[in-house]
Design a protein around this motif. Structure first.
Motif, PDB file in Angstrom:
ATOM      1  N   ARG A  62      -5.422  -9.341   4.251  1.00 23.47           N
ATOM      2  CA  ARG A  62      -6.870  -9.523   4.112  1.00 23.47           C
ATOM      3  C   ARG A  62      -7.534  -8.248   3.589  1.00 23.47           C
ATOM      4  O   ARG A  62      -8.397  -8.286   2.716  1.00 23.47           O
ATOM      5  N   ARG A  63      -7.107  -7.091   4.139  1.00 23.41           N
ATOM      6  CA  ARG A  63      -7.672  -5.807   3.682  1.00 23.41           C
ATOM      7  C   ARG A  63      -7.338  -5.553   2.218  1.00 23.41           C
ATOM      8  O   ARG A  63      -8.169  -5.074   1.461  1.00 23.41           O
ATOM      9  N   GLU A  68      -9.599  -7.833   0.107  1.00 27.10           N
ATOM     10  CA  GLU A  68     -10.961  -7.317   0.043  1.00 27.10           C
ATOM     11  C   GLU A  68     -11.050  -6.088  -0.850  1.00 27.10           C
ATOM     12  O   GLU A  68     -12.045  -5.886  -1.545  1.00 27.10           O
ATOM     13  N   GLU A  86      -1.246 -10.569   8.416  1.00 20.54           N
ATOM     14  CA  GLU A  86      -2.430 -11.247   7.886  1.00 20.54           C
ATOM     15  C   GLU A  86      -3.610 -10.298   7.749  1.00 20.54           C
ATOM     16  O   GLU A  86      -4.356 -10.369   6.767  1.00 20.54           O
TER      17      GLU A  86
END
Length: 71
Positions: free
Chosen positions: A39-40, A43, A35
């Motif tokens: 997420r990285r 972004e 996760e």
């Protein structure tokens, strides 16, 4: 108190109270890592950077750097 001791205490307490046992320590570690990676990447896409291969690209740039004059 170690993590294992705390877990055993929590399992004992849950059994006495008739509640479901908590998940074992380390059970969801890989899911958390996935996760965070996702997420990285998300972004990076929002910021307009490549989502994949950034580390390899950076390492290649550092390893193939041209020597600067005077060094």
């Amino acid at each position: 108190m170690s993590v294992t001791q705390q877990y055993l205490l929590d399992v004992h307490r849950a059994r006495r109270l008739g509640e479901p046992a908590p998940p074992a320590p380390g059970l969801n570690d890989w899911q958390v890592v996935r996760e965070l990676r996702d997420r990285r990447r998300f972004e990076a896409v929002l910021a307009g950077r490549p989502a994949r291969g950034r580390l390899r690209h950076t390492l290649r740039r550092w390893l193939h750097r041209r020597p600067q004059p005077g060094h």
